[in-house]
Design a protein around this motif. Sequence first.
Motif, mmCIF file in Angstrom:
data_model
loop_
_atom_site.group_PDB
_atom_site.id
_atom_site.type_symbol
_atom_site.label_atom_id
_atom_site.label_comp_id
_atom_site.label_asym_id
_atom_site.label_seq_id
_atom_site.Cartn_x
_atom_site.Cartn_y
_atom_site.Cartn_z
ATOM 1 N N ARG A 6 0.825 -1.208 0.000
ATOM 2 C CA ARG A 6 0.000 0.000 0.000
ATOM 3 C C ARG A 6 0.865 1.266 0.000
ATOM 4 N N LYS A 7 1.904 1.291 0.845
ATOM 5 C CA LYS A 7 2.800 2.453 0.872
ATOM 6 C C LYS A 7 3.478 2.629 -0.485
ATOM 7 N N LEU A 8 3.918 1.507 -1.062
ATOM 8 C CA LEU A 8 4.595 1.575 -2.354
ATOM 9 C C LEU A 8 3.662 2.125 -3.427
ATOM 10 N N MET A 9 2.420 1.663 -3.432
ATOM 11 C CA MET A 9 1.449 2.148 -4.418
ATOM 12 C C MET A 9 1.161 3.624 -4.225
ATOM 13 N N ASP A 10 1.035 4.057 -2.972
ATOM 14 C CA ASP A 10 0.765 5.475 -2.700
ATOM 15 C C ASP A 10 1.902 6.357 -3.218
ATOM 16 N N ILE A 11 3.138 5.876 -3.082
ATOM 17 C CA ILE A 11 4.286 6.644 -3.580
ATOM 18 C C ILE A 11 4.256 6.716 -5.095
ATOM 19 N N LEU A 32 13.904 3.627 -2.523
ATOM 20 C CA LEU A 32 13.209 3.870 -3.785
ATOM 21 C C LEU A 32 13.636 5.229 -4.310
ATOM 22 N N LYS A 33 14.098 5.245 -5.579
ATOM 23 C CA LYS A 33 14.533 6.489 -6.204
ATOM 24 C C LYS A 33 13.729 6.727 -7.468
ATOM 25 N N GLY A 34 13.302 7.960 -7.643
ATOM 26 C CA GLY A 34 12.579 8.339 -8.852
ATOM 27 C C GLY A 34 12.701 9.829 -9.076
ATOM 28 N N GLY A 35 13.420 10.242 -10.133
ATOM 29 C CA GLY A 35 13.642 11.664 -10.346
ATOM 30 C C GLY A 35 14.442 12.240 -9.196
ATOM 31 N N LYS A 36 13.923 13.283 -8.567
ATOM 32 C CA LYS A 36 14.608 13.903 -7.431
ATOM 33 C C LYS A 36 14.066 13.386 -6.090
ATOM 34 N N ARG A 38 13.406 10.533 -3.077
ATOM 35 C CA ARG A 38 14.033 9.406 -2.399
ATOM 36 C C ARG A 38 13.132 8.956 -1.256
ATOM 37 N N PHE A 39 12.883 7.665 -1.176
ATOM 38 C CA PHE A 39 12.066 7.126 -0.085
ATOM 39 C C PHE A 39 12.800 5.928 0.517
ATOM 40 N N THR A 40 12.852 5.885 1.834
ATOM 41 C CA THR A 40 13.408 4.734 2.542
ATOM 42 C C THR A 40 12.273 4.024 3.262
ATOM 43 N N LEU A 41 12.048 2.757 2.905
ATOM 44 C CA LEU A 41 10.930 1.990 3.444
ATOM 45 C C LEU A 41 11.433 0.784 4.219
ATOM 46 N N GLN A 42 10.766 0.480 5.308
ATOM 47 C CA GLN A 42 11.110 -0.708 6.090
ATOM 48 C C GLN A 42 10.709 -1.961 5.299
ATOM 49 N N SER A 43 11.490 -3.008 5.424
ATOM 50 C CA SER A 43 11.162 -4.277 4.771
ATOM 51 C C SER A 43 11.308 -5.418 5.768
ATOM 52 N N LEU A 44 10.793 -6.586 5.380
ATOM 53 C CA LEU A 44 10.856 -7.781 6.215
ATOM 54 C C LEU A 44 11.481 -8.914 5.417
ATOM 55 N N PRO A 45 12.029 -9.912 6.092
ATOM 56 C CA PRO A 45 12.636 -11.045 5.378
ATOM 57 C C PRO A 45 11.615 -11.774 4.513
ATOM 58 N N ALA A 46 12.009 -12.121 3.300
ATOM 59 C CA ALA A 46 11.110 -12.806 2.371
ATOM 60 C C ALA A 46 10.576 -14.130 2.919
ATOM 61 N N PRO A 47 11.379 -14.933 3.644
ATOM 62 C CA PRO A 47 10.859 -16.217 4.157
ATOM 63 C C PRO A 47 9.682 -16.067 5.120
ATOM 64 N N ASP A 48 9.512 -14.856 5.699
ATOM 65 C CA ASP A 48 8.407 -14.641 6.644
ATOM 66 C C ASP A 48 7.077 -14.396 5.934
ATOM 67 N N PHE A 49 7.112 -14.209 4.604
ATOM 68 C CA PHE A 49 5.873 -13.941 3.871
ATOM 69 C C PHE A 49 5.014 -15.207 3.837
#
Length: 223
Positions: A6-11, A32-36, A38-49
């Motif tokens: 959801r956060k990614l889509m909003d950005i 995440l970089k796009g033009g000028k 910059r966003f830093t987002l928290q992530s979780l380990p893929a095996p926990d999905f």
Amino acid sequence: TTIGARKLMDILKTMPADQTVTLEANADKILLKGGKSRFTLQSLPAPDFPLVQEAPSFGPTFSVPQKTLKDLMHQVSFAMAVQDIRYYLNGILFVAEGQQLSLVATDGHRLAYAAATLDAPASGAATSGDAILPRKTVLELARQLADTEDELEILIAGNQAVFRFGSIELVTKLIDGKFPDYERVIPQAHPRVQMLERQPLLAGLQRAAILTAEKFRGVRLVF
């Protein structure tokens, strides 16, 4: 790595349509970089999905144009219950019998039924079957399906259903319960039948609805 969609889509919605973006994984963060921007987002380990394990075998398998299924769901989804204690009412009943696909929804006060003829009968381990699709899945399918004749493949198992269309494969759990006998509810030989033109009836209802009570939204019909 796992990131909040959801956060990614909003950005991404705030960026120009032709903007190129890059994603860089670094420890427990995503840059995440796009033009000028910059966003830093928290992530979780893929095996926990929590991945969904598909059922080992499926029963009826059939295809239907995306537009057909979208129209059927639109005709009956309004009658689905919302958080009813009778959990089997919080969704839509799918019934596949030969070349007919029927959808039924009821909240105990009203019932909606719609059916369509398929180009080919269901195939697989069984040629007929039924399943209660959860409300959330119904709403998501209605959002994602296109108004085109492109094919949608549906596979039904005992506790799962799979919908494949375009580049999407949607796997959903089914509601385990006994749906009401809708065929007994629908009157077969009603003593009074009144044929009305759709547009004048709709216009009259829209005018009368302006003064209905917010709680009941009821309109009285006098013939």
